[in-house]
Motif scaffolding. Structure first.
Motif, PDB file in Angstrom:
ATOM      1  N   ILE A 192       0.846  -1.191   0.000  1.00 22.58           N
ATOM      2  CA  ILE A 192       0.000   0.000   0.000  1.00 22.58           C
ATOM      3  C   ILE A 192       0.884   1.245   0.000  1.00 22.58           C
ATOM      4  O   ILE A 192       1.755   1.401   0.855  1.00 22.58           O
ATOM      5  CB  ILE A 192      -0.925   0.032   1.233  1.00 22.58           C
ATOM      6  N   GLU A 193       0.653   2.107  -0.958  1.00 29.37           N
ATOM      7  CA  GLU A 193       1.455   3.324  -1.068  1.00 29.37           C
ATOM      8  C   GLU A 193       1.027   4.346  -0.017  1.00 29.37           C
ATOM      9  O   GLU A 193      -0.165   4.602   0.171  1.00 29.37           O
ATOM     10  CB  GLU A 193       1.296   3.914  -2.465  1.00 29.37           C
ATOM     11  N   GLN A 194       2.001   4.883   0.688  1.00 29.85           N
ATOM     12  CA  GLN A 194       1.748   5.909   1.693  1.00 29.85           C
ATOM     13  C   GLN A 194       2.421   7.209   1.236  1.00 29.85           C
ATOM     14  O   GLN A 194       3.622   7.220   0.962  1.00 29.85           O
ATOM     15  CB  GLN A 194       2.325   5.486   3.052  1.00 29.85           C
ATOM     16  N   ILE A 195       1.664   8.284   1.157  1.00 29.88           N
ATOM     17  CA  ILE A 195       2.209   9.552   0.675  1.00 29.88           C
ATOM     18  C   ILE A 195       2.196  10.578   1.809  1.00 29.88           C
ATOM     19  O   ILE A 195       1.154  10.835   2.422  1.00 29.88           O
ATOM     20  CB  ILE A 195       1.410  10.097  -0.519  1.00 29.88           C
ATOM     21  N   ASP A 196       3.358  11.124   2.086  1.00 28.64           N
ATOM     22  CA  ASP A 196       3.473  12.216   3.055  1.00 28.64           C
ATOM     23  C   ASP A 196       3.382  13.527   2.266  1.00 28.64           C
ATOM     24  O   ASP A 196       4.341  13.966   1.630  1.00 28.64           O
ATOM     25  CB  ASP A 196       4.820  12.123   3.783  1.00 28.64           C
ATOM     26  N   HIS A 197       2.184  14.143   2.286  1.00 28.95           N
ATOM     27  CA  HIS A 197       1.949  15.329   1.455  1.00 28.95           C
ATOM     28  C   HIS A 197       2.790  16.517   1.898  1.00 28.95           C
ATOM     29  O   HIS A 197       3.123  17.389   1.089  1.00 28.95           O
ATOM     30  CB  HIS A 197       0.461  15.689   1.479  1.00 28.95           C
ATOM     31  N   ARG A 198       3.161  16.563   3.172  1.00 27.28           N
ATOM     32  CA  ARG A 198       3.959  17.683   3.647  1.00 27.28           C
ATOM     33  C   ARG A 198       5.378  17.653   3.079  1.00 27.28           C
ATOM     34  O   ARG A 198       5.961  18.677   2.764  1.00 27.28           O
ATOM     35  CB  ARG A 198       4.019  17.669   5.167  1.00 27.28           C
ATOM     36  N   ASN A 199       5.935  16.444   2.973  1.00 28.02           N
ATOM     37  CA  ASN A 199       7.322  16.317   2.501  1.00 28.02           C
ATOM     38  C   ASN A 199       7.434  15.699   1.112  1.00 28.02           C
ATOM     39  O   ASN A 199       8.532  15.522   0.599  1.00 28.02           O
ATOM     40  CB  ASN A 199       8.126  15.477   3.486  1.00 28.02           C
ATOM     41  N   TRP A 201       7.017  12.711   0.339  1.00 26.15           N
ATOM     42  CA  TRP A 201       7.687  11.415   0.415  1.00 26.15           C
ATOM     43  C   TRP A 201       6.690  10.308   0.129  1.00 26.15           C
ATOM     44  O   TRP A 201       5.523  10.382   0.509  1.00 26.15           O
ATOM     45  CB  TRP A 201       8.287  11.207   1.806  1.00 26.15           C
ATOM     46  N   ILE A 202       7.198   9.271  -0.505  1.00 26.49           N
ATOM     47  CA  ILE A 202       6.363   8.083  -0.753  1.00 26.49           C
ATOM     48  C   ILE A 202       6.990   6.892  -0.033  1.00 26.49           C
ATOM     49  O   ILE A 202       8.174   6.610  -0.195  1.00 26.49           O
ATOM     50  CB  ILE A 202       6.247   7.774  -2.261  1.00 26.49           C
ATOM     51  N   SER A 203       6.204   6.233   0.768  1.00 24.39           N
ATOM     52  CA  SER A 203       6.654   5.014   1.436  1.00 24.39           C
ATOM     53  C   SER A 203       5.596   3.942   1.203  1.00 24.39           C
ATOM     54  O   SER A 203       4.537   4.214   0.614  1.00 24.39           O
ATOM     55  CB  SER A 203       6.871   5.249   2.931  1.00 24.39           C
ATOM     56  N   TYR A 204       5.877   2.738   1.657  1.00 21.23           N
ATOM     57  CA  TYR A 204       4.956   1.638   1.409  1.00 21.23           C
ATOM     58  C   TYR A 204       4.678   0.878   2.699  1.00 21.23           C
ATOM     59  O   TYR A 204       5.564   0.681   3.532  1.00 21.23           O
ATOM     60  CB  TYR A 204       5.522   0.684   0.364  1.00 21.23           C
ATOM     61  N   ASP A 205       3.432   0.481   2.841  1.00 23.30           N
ATOM     62  CA  ASP A 205       3.026  -0.368   3.957  1.00 23.30           C
ATOM     63  C   ASP A 205       2.598  -1.707   3.382  1.00 23.30           C
ATOM     64  O   ASP A 205       1.980  -1.757   2.310  1.00 23.30           O
ATOM     65  CB  ASP A 205       1.862   0.291   4.709  1.00 23.30           C
ATOM     66  N   PHE A 206       2.953  -2.792   4.067  1.00 24.56           N
ATOM     67  CA  PHE A 206       2.607  -4.125   3.595  1.00 24.56           C
ATOM     68  C   PHE A 206       1.566  -4.719   4.533  1.00 24.56           C
ATOM     69  O   PHE A 206       1.817  -4.862   5.735  1.00 24.56           O
ATOM     70  CB  PHE A 206       3.848  -5.009   3.523  1.00 24.56           C
ATOM     71  N   VAL A 207       0.402  -5.062   3.975  1.00 22.97           N
ATOM     72  CA  VAL A 207      -0.702  -5.565   4.787  1.00 22.97           C
ATOM     73  C   VAL A 207      -1.186  -6.902   4.226  1.00 22.97           C
ATOM     74  O   VAL A 207      -0.967  -7.218   3.049  1.00 22.97           O
ATOM     75  CB  VAL A 207      -1.867  -4.553   4.826  1.00 22.97           C
ATOM     76  N   GLY A 208      -1.852  -7.656   5.079  1.00 28.85           N
ATOM     77  CA  GLY A 208      -2.386  -8.935   4.640  1.00 28.85           C
ATOM     78  C   GLY A 208      -3.457  -8.770   3.585  1.00 28.85           C
ATOM     79  O   GLY A 208      -4.264  -7.841   3.619  1.00 28.85           O
ATOM     80  N   SER A 209      -3.468  -9.686   2.616  1.00 28.36           N
ATOM     81  CA  SER A 209      -4.419  -9.613   1.510  1.00 28.36           C
ATOM     82  C   SER A 209      -5.636 -10.501   1.706  1.00 28.36           C
ATOM     83  O   SER A 209      -6.604 -10.401   0.956  1.00 28.36           O
ATOM     84  CB  SER A 209      -3.720 -10.029   0.209  1.00 28.36           C
ATOM     85  N   GLY A 210      -5.575 -11.411   2.686  1.00 29.55           N
ATOM     86  CA  GLY A 210      -6.662 -12.369   2.865  1.00 29.55           C
ATOM     87  C   GLY A 210      -6.483 -13.629   2.051  1.00 29.55           C
ATOM     88  O   GLY A 210      -7.317 -14.535   2.100  1.00 29.55           O
ATOM     89  N   THR A 211      -5.390 -13.737   1.301  1.00 25.81           N
ATOM     90  CA  THR A 211      -5.113 -14.908   0.461  1.00 25.81           C
ATOM     91  C   THR A 211      -4.052 -15.780   1.119  1.00 25.81           C
ATOM     92  O   THR A 211      -2.951 -15.307   1.409  1.00 25.81           O
ATOM     93  CB  THR A 211      -4.626 -14.471  -0.931  1.00 25.81           C
ATOM     94  N   LEU A 212      -4.385 -17.045   1.359  1.00 25.85           N
ATOM     95  CA  LEU A 212      -3.448 -17.980   1.955  1.00 25.85           C
ATOM     96  C   LEU A 212      -2.703 -18.757   0.874  1.00 25.85           C
ATOM     97  O   LEU A 212      -3.281 -19.128  -0.156  1.00 25.85           O
ATOM     98  CB  LEU A 212      -4.165 -18.965   2.876  1.00 25.85           C
ATOM     99  N   ILE A 213      -1.423 -19.008   1.140  1.00 23.88           N
ATOM    100  CA  ILE A 213      -0.586 -19.780   0.214  1.00 23.88           C
ATOM    101  C   ILE A 213       0.138 -20.858   1.022  1.00 23.88           C
ATOM    102  O   ILE A 213       0.832 -20.549   1.993  1.00 23.88           O
ATOM    103  CB  ILE A 213       0.445 -18.884  -0.496  1.00 23.88           C
ATOM    104  N   PHE A 214      -0.046 -22.108   0.626  1.00 21.58           N
ATOM    105  CA  PHE A 214       0.630 -23.231   1.284  1.00 21.58           C
ATOM    106  C   PHE A 214       1.747 -23.733   0.378  1.00 21.58           C
ATOM    107  O   PHE A 214       1.561 -23.875  -0.832  1.00 21.58           O
ATOM    108  CB  PHE A 214      -0.346 -24.372   1.569  1.00 21.58           C
ATOM    109  N   LYS A 215       2.907 -23.989   0.969  1.00 19.24           N
ATOM    110  CA  LYS A 215       4.087 -24.365   0.182  1.00 19.24           C
ATOM    111  C   LYS A 215       4.715 -25.637   0.712  1.00 19.24           C
ATOM    112  O   LYS A 215       4.838 -25.831   1.924  1.00 19.24           O
ATOM    113  CB  LYS A 215       5.113 -23.230   0.225  1.00 19.24           C
TER     114      LYS A 215
END
Length: 364
Positions: A192-199, A201-215
C-alpha cells in the motif's frame, strides 16, 4: 438466463458493494464483459487493492458517481450461462469440519499460544511470523483461526496416513512414506502506497491480503504451492496436497535410487580408469627399468672391453705389475656390480643407486 436491466447508478452501487469477482459471479458475466460494461457506460470502479485495504481496516473513499450526458442510463445485457461455482467465503471441507470438532494437534495448540502472545501488541493489518518458536506460519490476525484450522487438518490427515510432523525453529517438516518435506503457510501481502503530502515522500506499507498460500519444499526449483483463488480456498485442496506429498515422496525415493545407481556407475568407471592408469604406470615402469638395465649392461660391457684392451696393452709392453693387476681386478668387480645381469654385491656401493650413481639417502 433472463435478460438483465440495470441503470448506471445500480451498476455503480453493485461494483462498490462487493469485489468484482463476486459481481461477476452474481450476474454470470466474464471479466472482459464487465470491463467493457464499465468502459462503455463510464462507471468508476474501485482501484486495485481497494478491497484488501478495506479488509485491513483502512478508511477509504469511493470515487463519486457522476451523471453522464453521453451514456444511456439504461443498461440491458444478456448474461452467459455459467456453471455455478461455490463461493469462496463459505467453502469448507469435511477434513476441516473433522479437525475443528476434535482435539487440536499438539503443535497447533502451541502455535495458537505463541501467536496469541506475539499478536497482543501487533498491528492487526500486518503479518506475524511464528516460525522460530512454532510451526512455519506467517499470517495476519484476521486469518489466524483459518490458518491454524487448515494446518491442524493437514497434520491430522498426514498422521492418519502413517506420517509424522516435526517442528524446529524455522523448520516445519512432514514425514510421509519415509521422506521429509519442508512446509509453510503464509498470507500474501499487498503493498500500500503511503504519501506524506507535507514532505512529498512516498513510502509503502505491507498488509495482509486475505489470500493464503501453502508451500511444500524449501528450494524454489523443487517446491510446490497451493493458493486461494477467487472461487476456491486451499482447504478444498487438502486431498490434493496429501496426494502430492505421496507423489513427491515416491519421486524422492526414485531420484535417490537413480542417484545411487549413477554414483555406482561413476565409481565403477573411476575404478576401471584407476586400474587402467595403474596398468599404464606399471607398464611404463617396467619399460624404463628395461631401458635402464640395457644402458647399464651396455656400459658394463664397454668397461670390460676397455679393461681387456688395457690388459693387452700392458702385456704387449711387458708392464703387467701387481699394481695394474690389482686395478684390473677392482675394475672388473665394479663392472660386475654395475651389470644388471650379474648384479654382484659390493659392500661399499651397497647404498648407491645404479641408475643415478648417487647415494640413496635414508630417512631419519
Amino acid at each position: 438466463m433472463a435478460t438483465i436491466h440495470l441503470t448506471r447508478r445500480e451498476l455503480y452501487d453493485k461494483l462498490w458493494e462487493k469485489p468484482m469477482s463476486a459481481f461477476m459471479e452474481e450476474l454470470g458475466i466474464s471479466y472482459t464483459e464487465t470491463k467493457k460494461l464499465v468502459a462503455d457506460y463510464q462507471i468508476p470502479v474501485p482501484s486495485n487493492g481497494y478491497w484488501s485495504r478495506l479488509r485491513a481496516g483502512y478508511t477509504l473513499k469511493k470515487t463519486p458517481f457522476t451523471e453522464s450526458s453521453t451514456s444511456n442510463d439504461q443498461i440491458i445485457f444478456q448474461p452467459r450461462v455459467v456453471k455455478k461455482r461455490v463461493k469462496r467465503e463459505v467453502v469448507i471441507t469435511q477434513a476441516i469440519k473433522v479437525a475443528v470438532t476434535s482435539e487440536e494437534d499438539g503443535h497447533i495448540i502451541k502455535a495458537r499460544k505463541v501467536y496469541g502472545d506475539r499478536s497482543r501488541s501487533a498491528d492487526p493489518k500486518h503479518l506475524i511470523k511464528i516460525a522460530y518458536e512454532s510451526i512455519n506460519l506467517n499470517v495476519s490476525p484476521l486469518l489466524i483461526d483459518r490458518a491454524l484450522n487448515f494446518m491442524d487438518a493437514l497434520f491430522k490427515m498426514v498422521k492418519r496416513n502413517g506420517g509424522k510432523v516435526s517442528v524446529a525453529p524455522h523448520s516445519t517438516l512432514i514425514l510421509i512414506d519415509g521422506e521429509e518435506f519442508f512446509v509453510a503457510l503464509r498470507e500474501k501481502q499487498n503493498r500500500i502506497e503511503q504519501i506524506d503530502h507535507r514532505n512529498s515522500w512516498i513510502s509503502y506499507d505491507f498488509v495482509g491480503s486475505g489470500t493464503l498460500i501453502f508451500k511444500i519444499g524449501e528450494q524454489t526449483w523443487r517446491s510446490k504451492e497451493w493458493s486461494d483463488t477467487a472461487y476456491t480456498k486451499i482447504e478444498e485442496k487438502l486431498e490434493s496436497i496429501l496426494e502430492s506429498l505421496r507423489e513427491m515422496a515416491i519421486k524422492e525415493k526414485k531420484d535417490r535410487a537413480d542417484q545411487i545407481v549413477k554414483q555406482q556407475e561413476r565409481e565403477a568407471e573411476a575404478k576401471v580408469k584407476r586400474n587402467l592408469e595403474k596398468l599404464r604406470e606399471d607398464e611404463l615402469a617396467r619399460f624404463i627399468e628395461l631401458k635402464n638395465n640395457s644402458v647399464k649392461w651396455e656400459n658394463a660391457q664397454r668397461i670390460r672391453r676397455y679393461l681387456d684392451d688395457m690388459e693387452r696393452q700392458g702385456q704387449s709392453e711387458g708392464n703387467i705389475g701387481d699394481e695394474l693387476k690389482a686395478y684390473l681386478e677392482w675394475s672388473r668387480s665394479k663392472a660386475d656390480w654395475y651389470d644388471p645381469l650379474v648384479a654382484a654385491k659390493d659392500e661399499l656401493l651397497n647404498e648407491v643407486d645404479r641408475d643415478t650413481l648417487s647415494v640413496v639417502k635414508k630417512g631419519f
